[in-house]
Design an enzyme around this catalytic site. Structure first.
Site, short mmCIF file in Angstrom:
data_model
loop_
_atom_site.label_atom_id
_atom_site.label_comp_id
_atom_site.label_asym_id
_atom_site.label_seq_id
_atom_site.Cartn_x
_atom_site.Cartn_y
_atom_site.Cartn_z
N THR A 8 3.45 11.23 13.21
CA THR A 8 3.39 10.19 14.24
C THR A 8 2.04 10.26 14.97
N GLY A 21 12.12 15.42 11.13
CA GLY A 21 11.06 14.47 10.82
C GLY A 21 9.70 15.09 11.09
N GLU A 53 3.91 9.60 7.97
CA GLU A 53 2.78 10.49 7.64
C GLU A 53 2.28 11.23 8.88
N ARG A 60 0.83 -1.22 0.00
CA ARG A 60 0.00 0.00 0.00
C ARG A 60 0.86 1.26 0.00
N SER A 61 1.99 1.20 0.70
CA SER A 61 2.93 2.33 0.69
C SER A 61 3.35 2.66 -0.74
N PHE A 72 3.22 22.18 19.59
CA PHE A 72 4.29 21.45 18.89
C PHE A 72 5.67 21.88 19.36
P1 TGC Z 1 2.14 25.02 10.56
O1 TGC Z 1 2.59 26.37 11.04
O2 TGC Z 1 1.01 24.35 11.24
O3 TGC Z 1 1.84 25.11 9.01
C1 TGC Z 1 2.76 25.64 8.08
C2 TGC Z 1 1.97 26.23 6.92
O4 TGC Z 1 1.26 25.20 6.25
C3 TGC Z 1 -0.17 25.50 6.28
N1 TGC Z 1 -0.85 24.23 6.44
C4 TGC Z 1 -1.53 23.64 5.47
N2 TGC Z 1 -1.81 24.01 4.23
C5 TGC Z 1 -2.52 23.17 3.47
N3 TGC Z 1 -2.94 21.98 3.89
C6 TGC Z 1 -2.67 21.55 5.14
N4 TGC Z 1 -3.07 20.36 5.55
C7 TGC Z 1 -1.94 22.39 5.99
N5 TGC Z 1 -1.49 22.30 7.26
C8 TGC Z 1 -0.82 23.43 7.52
C9 TGC Z 1 -0.35 26.41 7.44
O5 TGC Z 1 -1.50 27.18 7.30
C10 TGC Z 1 0.92 27.24 7.36
O6 TGC Z 1 0.76 28.15 6.29
P2 TGC Z 1 1.45 29.60 6.34
O7 TGC Z 1 1.01 30.25 5.09
O8 TGC Z 1 0.95 30.24 7.60
O9 TGC Z 1 2.94 29.34 6.38
O10 TGC Z 1 3.43 24.08 10.54
P3 TGC Z 1 4.39 23.61 11.71
O11 TGC Z 1 5.78 23.79 11.23
O12 TGC Z 1 3.99 24.18 13.03
O13 TGC Z 1 4.14 22.02 11.74
C11 TGC Z 1 2.93 21.51 12.10
C12 TGC Z 1 2.93 19.97 12.04
C13 TGC Z 1 3.81 19.42 13.12
C14 TGC Z 1 1.53 19.53 12.28
C15 TGC Z 1 3.33 19.46 10.65
O14 TGC Z 1 4.49 19.97 10.20
C16 TGC Z 1 3.30 17.97 10.51
O15 TGC Z 1 2.30 17.45 10.03
N6 TGC Z 1 4.39 17.18 10.87
C17 TGC Z 1 4.46 15.77 10.59
C18 TGC Z 1 5.38 15.53 9.42
C19 TGC Z 1 4.89 14.45 8.52
O16 TGC Z 1 3.74 14.06 8.50
N7 TGC Z 1 5.78 13.97 7.67
C20 TGC Z 1 5.41 12.99 6.71
C21 TGC Z 1 6.53 12.78 5.72
S1 TGC Z 1 6.00 11.88 4.27
C22 TGC Z 1 5.77 10.31 4.80
O17 TGC Z 1 5.86 9.96 5.94
C23 TGC Z 1 5.43 9.37 3.74
S2 TGC Z 1 5.30 7.74 4.24
C24 TGC Z 1 4.55 7.19 2.86
C25 TGC Z 1 4.24 5.76 2.79
O18 TGC Z 1 5.20 4.93 2.67
O19 TGC Z 1 3.03 5.42 2.75
P1 FAD Z 2 10.87 12.41 15.29
O1 FAD Z 2 10.22 13.58 14.66
O2 FAD Z 2 12.29 12.54 15.71
O3 FAD Z 2 9.98 11.93 16.51
C1 FAD Z 2 10.48 11.05 17.51
C2 FAD Z 2 9.45 10.99 18.64
O4 FAD Z 2 9.28 12.31 19.19
C3 FAD Z 2 8.06 10.58 18.14
O5 FAD Z 2 7.44 9.77 19.11
C4 FAD Z 2 7.30 11.90 18.01
O6 FAD Z 2 5.89 11.75 18.17
C5 FAD Z 2 7.92 12.68 19.17
N1 FAD Z 2 7.79 14.12 18.94
C6 FAD Z 2 8.38 14.88 17.98
N2 FAD Z 2 8.00 16.15 18.09
C7 FAD Z 2 7.14 16.21 19.13
C8 FAD Z 2 6.38 17.24 19.74
N3 FAD Z 2 6.42 18.51 19.29
N4 FAD Z 2 5.61 16.94 20.82
C9 FAD Z 2 5.53 15.66 21.27
N5 FAD Z 2 6.23 14.63 20.74
C10 FAD Z 2 7.01 14.91 19.67
N6 FAD Z 2 9.17 10.55 4.92
C11 FAD Z 2 9.11 11.10 3.69
O7 FAD Z 2 9.31 12.30 3.52
N7 FAD Z 2 8.81 10.34 2.60
C12 FAD Z 2 8.60 9.02 2.70
O8 FAD Z 2 8.29 8.36 1.68
C13 FAD Z 2 8.70 8.40 3.97
N8 FAD Z 2 8.56 7.05 4.10
C14 FAD Z 2 8.82 6.45 5.32
C15 FAD Z 2 8.88 5.07 5.41
C16 FAD Z 2 9.18 4.45 6.61
C17 FAD Z 2 9.29 2.96 6.68
C18 FAD Z 2 9.37 5.24 7.78
C19 FAD Z 2 9.65 4.60 9.10
C20 FAD Z 2 9.32 6.61 7.68
C21 FAD Z 2 9.06 7.24 6.46
N9 FAD Z 2 9.09 8.64 6.32
C22 FAD Z 2 8.99 9.21 5.09
C23 FAD Z 2 9.46 9.46 7.47
C24 FAD Z 2 8.34 9.67 8.47
O9 FAD Z 2 7.41 10.57 8.00
C25 FAD Z 2 8.99 10.14 9.77
O10 FAD Z 2 9.64 9.01 10.34
C26 FAD Z 2 7.98 10.73 10.74
O11 FAD Z 2 7.43 11.92 10.25
C27 FAD Z 2 8.60 11.00 12.12
O12 FAD Z 2 9.82 11.63 12.03
P2 FAD Z 2 11.11 11.04 12.80
O13 FAD Z 2 11.22 9.61 12.45
O14 FAD Z 2 12.25 11.93 12.49
O15 FAD Z 2 10.73 11.14 14.31
#
Ligand code: TGC
Ligand code: FAD
Length: 401
Positions: free
Chosen positions: A382, A153, A380, A106-107, A400
């Site tokens: 945590t 992350g 996507e 699915r990923s 955050f």
């Molecule tokens: P924050 O200040 O909340 O937002 C920054 C700017 O973005 C805007 N915004 C959005 N815009 C459109 N859609 C959304 N859903 C939006 N959410 C926020 C927001 O309005 C702001 O805009 P502006 O104009 O004011 O700058 O951002 P922050 O830096 O405080 O971070 C908030 C937080 C922690 C929630 C966010 O950064 C977050 O979601 N962190 C988690 C990171 C994450 O999910 N990474 C995923 C990486 S990809 C992945 O894991 C793929 S795995 C794929 C697979 O194998 O299936």
């Molecule tokens: P960290 O951000 O270092 O977090 C570590 C711990 O601290 C977590 O428990 C978290 O909840 C906690 N924490 C962090 N900040 C806070 C806070 N403010 N308050 C409370 N707790 C907090 N990313 C991509 O861009 N593209 C991909 O395709 C992708 N694929 C992935 C595939 C796999 C198998 C994995 C494991 C990860 C993948 N990721 C990808 C990355 C993934 O999105 C990150 O691992 C995830 O967003 C968390 O980041 P980190 O691992 O650096 O953990």
């Protein structure tokens, strides 16, 4: 003596799906046909092989073309751009059925559809859409999405990957980590800061000088999915490869909304597989001269599994309806992703217990689902980050930083 794990599973895949509350009544005939087609595909192309792939940590690159043929890539993208032209509930059902087979599979599909095709469709130029989307949709090309970095992350806004305007091209430097599909990808949608510190998306192609994708080895989770780094050392990126439609962190976060929605459905698939296997095993396994299904403690586990799956189905369906109506907000999607992945992980753990010692083998899918879901609950966003997104919505106070 026969080994427990064989190259091709001899066990028939008896999966039927779970619909205790007649939630199928909320689906259209087209939804059910799509679900049935993907279910058949998974039974033929994934179930017989997945244990072997996962045990060997092997990514079956041949699945990419097959996913393209069955319409698993970009179902929510319009057909003129190589997608399926379907609604979000169809997209969710497709992710559910594929993740029922394996979260790593699915990923591969959700990264391609939501994190590569979606940004090119949504923020790309018409030339970029025409150049990449049909090939991504058909599986001729595989893509990946680079947001996470070694030191950033959960807080992607702190990213340090950056590019400079060199007049006729951009010069890209930095590194991304934990990138699904990276080692096999033909292109990467990479998020990087310009000289003013503004985040933009760039399409980086395999073969560009200075661009490499080393594989991440030793995962105990998502073993049939390939994961790697993206390393950029003075990579010359043509100016026409910048996504012109949107800049700022909001752009990648919009892509994450779509992918997280898919995970909210996908995790139900993994949970249903664990539940069905448990129900079957409990009725067949005899201890104390009775099927273990006759013991109250086993019935408690099964009853709670069914209840939690049903609640998750309703949540996913309602968010899907809101997605179709353009009403779903990030917080709704966060609630569904967070709840449903935790639900699936809990069910995988309970199911493993119902299967006793057999639960740790590749003869049953439980341990694989459980290990996979440990990644799904982290990527996507945590589990705790989604809780904080909800906390911010409730209180208006971001917790955050
Ligand atoms: P924050 O200040 O909340 O937002 C920054 C700017 O973005 C805007 N915004 C959005 N815009 C459109 N859609 C959304 N859903 C939006 N959410 C926020 C927001 O309005 C702001 O805009 P502006 O104009 O004011 O700058 O951002 P922050 O830096 O405080 O971070 C908030 C937080 C922690 C929630 C966010 O950064 C977050 O979601 N962190 C988690 C990171 C994450 O999910 N990474 C995923 C990486 S990809 C992945 O894991 C793929 S795995 C794929 C697979 O194998 O299936
Ligand atoms: P960290 O951000 O270092 O977090 C570590 C711990 O601290 C977590 O428990 C978290 O909840 C906690 N924490 C962090 N900040 C806070 C806070 N403010 N308050 C409370 N707790 C907090 N990313 C991509 O861009 N593209 C991909 O395709 C992708 N694929 C992935 C595939 C796999 C198998 C994995 C494991 C990860 C993948 N990721 C990808 C990355 C993934 O999105 C990150 O691992 C995830 O967003 C968390 O980041 P980190 O691992 O650096 O953990």
């Amino acid at each position: 003596m026969e080994s427990i794990s064989s190259k091709q599973s001899r066990k028939p895949d008896l999966f039927e799906g779970v619909d205790f509350l007649e939630i199928d009544d909320l689906l259209s005939e087209e939804h059910k046909l799509i679900r049935g087609a993907i279910r058949d595909f998974v039974k033929k192309e994934i179930s017989p092989f997945i244990e072997d792939w996962a045990q060997r940590a092997y990514f079956p690159s041949e699945i990419v073309k097959k996913f393209g043929e069955v319409g698993a890539f970009g179902p929510q993208i319009p057909t003129e751009y190589g997608g399926g032209g379907l609604d979000y509930i169809s997209y969710g059902l497709i992710m559910q059925e594929i993740e029922r087979g394996d979260s790593g599979m699915r990923s591969t599909a959700s990264v391609q559809g939501s994190l590569v095709m979606y940004p090119i469709y949504k923020f790309g130029s018409e030339e970029q859409r025409k150049k990449y989307l049909p090939k991504l949709g058909s599986g001729e090309m595989l893509g990946c999405f680079g947001l996470t970095e070694p030191d950033h992350g959960s807080n992607p806004s702190g990213m340090t990957t950056h590019f400079k305007d060199m007049g006729d091209h951009y010069l890209l430097n930095g590194a991304k980590m934990w990138i699904s599909n990276a080692p096999e990808a033909d292109i990467a949608v990479v998020w990087a800061k310009n000289e003013a510190g503004r985040i933009h998306g760039l399409i980086v192609e395999r073969g560009m000088e200075g661009f490499s994708t080393p594989e991440t080895h030793g995962k105990w989770s998502l073993r049939a999915s390939c994961t790697g780094e993206l390393v950029f050392q003075d990579v010359k990126v043509p100016k026409e490869n910048l996504l012109p439609g949107k800049s700022g962190l909001g752009a990648p976060l919009m892509c994450l909304d779509s992918a997280r929605f898919g995970i909210a459905w996908g995790s139900i698939g993994a949970a249903m597989d664990c539940y069905e296997s448990s129900r079957r095993y409990a009725s067949e396994r005899i201890q104390f001269d009775k099927p273990i299904a006759s013991f109250q403690l086993v019935q408690k586990k099964l009853s709670e599994m069914l209840t939690e799956i049903t609640k998750a189905q309703l949540l996913a369906w309602k968010v899907g309806k809101m997605m179709n109506e353009g009403k779903a907000k990030t917080v709704h999607i966060s609630m569904a992703k967070r709840n449903n992945v935790e639900m699936a992980l809990n069910i995988a753990r309970e199911a493993r217990q119902i299967h006793g010692g057999m639960g740790i083998t590749g003869e049953y899918p439980l341990m694989r689902h459980m290990m996979n879901l440990e990644s799904v609950i982290t990527y996507e966003g945590t589990h705790d980050i989604h809780l904080l997104i909800l906390g911010n919505e409730i209180t208006g106070i971001p917790a955050f930083g």
